[in-house]
Design a protein around this motif. Structure first.
Motif, PDB file in Angstrom:
ATOM      1  N   ARG A  23      26.515  29.972  39.618  1.00 27.31           N
ATOM      2  CA  ARG A  23      27.577  29.890  38.608  1.00 27.31           C
ATOM      3  C   ARG A  23      28.498  31.100  38.566  1.00 27.31           C
ATOM      4  N   LEU A  24      28.032  32.211  39.106  1.00 22.94           N
ATOM      5  CA  LEU A  24      28.750  33.479  38.913  1.00 22.94           C
ATOM      6  C   LEU A  24      29.509  33.900  40.172  1.00 22.94           C
ATOM      7  N   TRP A  25      30.771  34.264  39.963  1.00 21.73           N
ATOM      8  CA  TRP A  25      31.634  34.697  41.058  1.00 21.73           C
ATOM      9  C   TRP A  25      32.196  36.074  40.749  1.00 21.73           C
ATOM     10  N   LEU A  26      32.489  36.810  41.822  1.00 21.40           N
ATOM     11  CA  LEU A  26      33.230  38.065  41.667  1.00 21.40           C
ATOM     12  C   LEU A  26      34.652  37.820  42.145  1.00 21.40           C
ATOM     13  N   LEU A  27      35.630  38.323  41.416  1.00 18.92           N
ATOM     14  CA  LEU A  27      37.009  38.296  41.914  1.00 18.92           C
ATOM     15  C   LEU A  27      37.334  39.728  42.335  1.00 18.92           C
ATOM     16  N   GLU A  28      37.495  39.936  43.635  1.00 17.63           N
ATOM     17  CA  GLU A  28      37.687  41.300  44.149  1.00 17.63           C
ATOM     18  C   GLU A  28      39.143  41.726  44.004  1.00 17.63           C
ATOM     19  N   LEU A  29      39.355  42.644  43.066  1.00 17.22           N
ATOM     20  CA  LEU A  29      40.715  43.099  42.767  1.00 17.22           C
ATOM     21  C   LEU A  29      40.943  44.509  43.320  1.00 17.22           C
ATOM     22  N   PHE A  30      40.199  44.851  44.384  1.00 19.87           N
ATOM     23  CA  PHE A  30      40.279  46.237  44.862  1.00 19.87           C
ATOM     24  C   PHE A  30      40.763  46.362  46.307  1.00 19.87           C
ATOM     25  N   HIS A  31      41.530  45.402  46.770  1.00 17.89           N
ATOM     26  CA  HIS A  31      41.983  45.480  48.162  1.00 17.89           C
ATOM     27  C   HIS A  31      43.373  46.096  48.319  1.00 17.89           C
ATOM     28  N   GLY A  32      43.902  46.676  47.251  1.00 21.52           N
ATOM     29  CA  GLY A  32      45.206  47.344  47.336  1.00 21.52           C
ATOM     30  C   GLY A  32      45.074  48.764  47.844  1.00 21.52           C
ATOM     31  N   PRO A  33      46.205  49.483  47.941  1.00 19.97           N
ATOM     32  CA  PRO A  33      46.212  50.818  48.551  1.00 19.97           C
ATOM     33  C   PRO A  33      45.308  51.831  47.884  1.00 19.97           C
ATOM     34  N   THR A  34      45.037  51.746  46.582  1.00 22.49           N
ATOM     35  CA  THR A  34      44.172  52.759  45.967  1.00 22.49           C
ATOM     36  C   THR A  34      42.806  52.212  45.574  1.00 22.49           C
ATOM     37  N   LEU A  35      42.484  51.004  46.035  1.00 22.25           N
ATOM     38  CA  LEU A  35      41.143  50.425  45.883  1.00 22.25           C
ATOM     39  C   LEU A  35      40.743  50.140  44.438  1.00 22.25           C
ATOM     40  N   ALA A  36      41.710  49.908  43.558  1.00 15.03           N
ATOM     41  CA  ALA A  36      41.365  49.508  42.194  1.00 15.03           C
ATOM     42  C   ALA A  36      42.405  48.500  41.703  1.00 15.03           C
ATOM     43  N   PHE A  37      42.067  47.793  40.621  1.00 17.08           N
ATOM     44  CA  PHE A  37      42.862  46.609  40.264  1.00 17.08           C
ATOM     45  C   PHE A  37      44.278  46.941  39.800  1.00 17.08           C
ATOM     46  N   LYS A  38      44.524  48.204  39.390  1.00 16.73           N
ATOM     47  CA  LYS A  38      45.867  48.504  38.884  1.00 16.73           C
ATOM     48  C   LYS A  38      46.936  48.323  39.962  1.00 16.73           C
ATOM     49  N   ASP A  39      46.511  48.380  41.242  1.00 17.64           N
ATOM     50  CA  ASP A  39      47.465  48.126  42.329  1.00 17.64           C
ATOM     51  C   ASP A  39      48.084  46.728  42.234  1.00 17.64           C
ATOM     52  N   LEU A  40      47.322  45.740  41.769  1.00 17.26           N
ATOM     53  CA  LEU A  40      47.844  44.363  41.785  1.00 17.26           C
ATOM     54  C   LEU A  40      49.115  44.242  40.970  1.00 17.26           C
ATOM     55  N   ALA A  41      49.156  44.917  39.808  1.00 17.95           N
ATOM     56  CA  ALA A  41      50.376  44.874  39.012  1.00 17.95           C
ATOM     57  C   ALA A  41      51.370  45.939  39.465  1.00 17.95           C
ATOM     58  N   LEU A  42      50.874  47.161  39.698  1.00 17.53           N
ATOM     59  CA  LEU A  42      51.812  48.269  39.947  1.00 17.53           C
ATOM     60  C   LEU A  42      52.577  48.132  41.252  1.00 17.53           C
ATOM     61  N   GLN A  43      51.956  47.589  42.287  1.00 21.70           N
ATOM     62  CA  GLN A  43      52.673  47.446  43.554  1.00 21.70           C
ATOM     63  C   GLN A  43      53.917  46.580  43.364  1.00 21.70           C
ATOM     64  N   LEU A  44      53.777  45.497  42.597  1.00 24.38           N
ATOM     65  CA  LEU A  44      54.925  44.616  42.368  1.00 24.38           C
ATOM     66  C   LEU A  44      55.903  45.224  41.359  1.00 24.38           C
ATOM     67  N   VAL A  45      55.373  45.784  40.281  1.00 24.88           N
ATOM     68  CA  VAL A  45      56.254  46.300  39.228  1.00 24.88           C
ATOM     69  C   VAL A  45      57.059  47.509  39.723  1.00 24.88           C
ATOM     70  N   GLY A  46      56.471  48.329  40.596  1.00 24.40           N
ATOM     71  CA  GLY A  46      57.217  49.445  41.188  1.00 24.40           C
ATOM     72  C   GLY A  46      58.450  48.950  41.928  1.00 24.40           C
ATOM     73  N   LEU A  47      58.301  47.880  42.676  1.00 20.53           N
ATOM     74  CA  LEU A  47      59.431  47.303  43.415  1.00 20.53           C
ATOM     75  C   LEU A  47      60.467  46.692  42.471  1.00 20.53           C
ATOM     76  N   MET A  48      59.992  46.054  41.398  1.00 14.75           N
ATOM     77  CA  MET A  48      60.924  45.453  40.434  1.00 14.75           C
ATOM     78  C   MET A  48      61.735  46.545  39.728  1.00 14.75           C
TER      79      MET A  48
END
Ligand SMILES: *Cc1c(COP(=O)(O)O)cnc(C)c1O
Length: 477
Positions: free
Chosen positions: A100-125
């Motif tokens: 029943r349990l899944w992990l969603l890996e949000l650490f594949h961005g440049p700094t290995l933590a989930f804040k990259d998912l938003a910041l990479q796009l928002v920096g460009l915007m």
């Protein structure tokens, strides 16, 4: 789409465009921006989003929020650039831990933590809007470790931005320091301050309070209260939910929570129509949010250091956005409640709001002992290393699932790569996790260290000397 401030108590509140919201971050009255209205997608609308690439899904979701600020073609271009930087083709892959349990890996961005998912796009915007306006801004911020590197990675090499991140010299980990000091870009500066994190924050506040400097350099911030970041975080809820069978099948999420930004994005994903059964927030011993959900009392306590430092927070700034909803979007009531909170350390009791909040979220507190046990147990059962923040989500998910006999899939967010917290992983499992190649490379890269005294004047002089300021049409194609 227009936006309101959570503290605008007027009968006819002012509305703001997405561009304003993106560039200003905080509203002028000190409130946070929230969408004026959100049109939910129906089943067909959700099904149309299934199976898209992450970048395409991100562009379509952001289009629901950006109004006239961006057209879909530009969003697609920015989104493909942002997520093209990730080390996993799926950007945010799901990994199954048990039935029943899944992990969603949000650490594949440049700094290995989930804040990259938003910041990479928002920096460009950010850069795109500034270039269009012929503007240039100077971003300054203070970091105790993780957000600094994500912000530097998001703003590096952008024509319309310079970024200066202050960190306390000798008080962050080597990996955290190297992630900042090896950024090799002419517009990105990591400044080591001879002081504590609080000193760094005080310097940043003093720079913003200096009106002349603020105007001259157009000082700005990219902190977690920016609504654009929240919007970009909705994307991975939809990606995971659709992959696991939504809208035909509901899904639950467990989110390791500090500032309430990530879990609030889940609340908006649900408002957009994603069938979310349980939205679970996990806290460490800094458990103000879990205590609130349990008792209805929100009372501030001193911050206690834990194994999950990015969640060592007492005042969760994004909670204000939920409070606005709980108080029937009455900005005056929100402003009054928060003023009382600041003065007394306790949010005035409001039984109706509390009952509503309990209907929206479940909360569980996970202390360091349980965090380590969960890391060990996850490795034993599934052979998967998880970092302490992720462990809080997994433990909270297990507590929640123990209370029901259903079969709804539960997705726990893996918000940092285990190699970012090697000491804790080794303590829990006896094994030191290998650095992924991107981090291993950091060891060989040249560090660029600028050490400055704990002094506002010295930092102001450095920023003045290095910021590029506005140039007409800088960066415009
Ligand atoms: C920032 C952060 C969190 C907390 O997220 P919020 O949006 O502040 O609730 C959790 N885990 C990690 C690794 C983080 O960096």
């Amino acid at each position: 789409m227009r936006y309101l401030s959570t503290r605008d108590g007027r009968a006819d509140p002012a509305t703001h465009t997405f561009e304003d919201v993106l560039l200003a971050g905080l509203a002028e009255d000190g409130g946070l921006y929230v969408p004026q209205g959100l049109a939910a997608l129906d089943g067909a609308g959700l099904r149309a989003l299934a199976g898209l690439s992450y970048a395409e899904l991100a562009a379509r979701v952001m289009a629901l929020f950006t109004g006239e600020a961006f057209d879909i073609a530009e969003l697609r271009r920015l989104s493909e650039t942002a997520y093209g930087n990730f080390r996993h083709a799926a950007v945010a892959p799901l990994v199954q831990l048990d039935d029943r349990l899944w992990l969603l890996e949000l650490f594949h961005g440049p700094t290995l933590a989930f804040k990259d998912l938003a910041l990479q796009l928002v920096g460009l915007m950010f850069d795109a809007v500034l270039a269009r306006q012929g503007e240039h801004v100077t971003i300054v911020g203070a970091t105790s470790g993780d957000t600094g590197s994500a912000a530097l990675a998001a703003c590096r090499d952008k024509a319309a931005l310079d970024i200066f991140m202050l960190y306390p010299e000798g008080r962050i980990s080597e990996v955290q320091r190297r992630q900042m000091t090896t950024v090799d870009a002419a517009n990105a500066y990591a400044l080591a301050i001879d002081g504590t994190f609080d000193d760094c924050q005080d310097i940043v506040k003093a720079l913003f309070a200096d009106r002349r400097l603020r105007r001259e350099l157009k000082l700005s911030a990219v902190n977690s209260i920016n609504f654009a970041r929240v919007a970009a975080q909705i994307v991975y809820y939809l990606a995971a939910g659709l992959a696991l069978g939504a809208p035909a099948r509901p899904v639950s999420f467990s989110v390791p929570t500090g500032n309430f930004g990530n879990v609030y994005a889940g609340h908006l994903a649900r408002a957009l129509g994603l069938p979310i059964e349980r939205l679970v927030l996990g806290t460490n011993t800094n458990d103000i949010l879990a205590r609130y959900l349990e008792t209805g009392a929100m009372t501030i306590a001193p911050v206690v250091p834990s194994l999950s430092p990015s969640m060592d927070i007492q005042v969760a700034s994004n909670f204000e956005r939920l409070l606005f909803e709980l108080k029937d979007r009455n900005g005056g009531a929100v402003a009054a409640a928060l003023q009382a909170f600041r003065q007394t350390g306790a949010l005035p009791a409001d039984e109706q709001s509390w009952r509503r909040a309990r209907g929206m979220f479940a909360g569980h507190r996970v202390d360091d002992r349980m965090t380590l046990d969960t890391m060990a147990d996850t490795y034993r059962r599934s052979g998967v290393f998880i970092d302490p923040h992720t462990a809080v989500a997994v433990a909270a998910a297990r507590i929640e699932m123990a209370g029901d006999s259903g079969a709804t899939p539960m997705v726990a967010f893996a918000t940092a790569h285990p190699a970012k917290f090697p000491d804790a992983v080794e303590r829990a499992t006896g094994i030191r996790p290998a650095l992924p190649p991107a981090l291993a490379l950091l060891i060989d890269k040249r560090e660029r260290i600028t050490l400055l005294p704990n002094d506002v004047g010295a930092v102001a002089r450095f920023v003045r000397a290095h910021a590029r300021r506005t140039q007409p049409n800088l960066g415009a194609a």
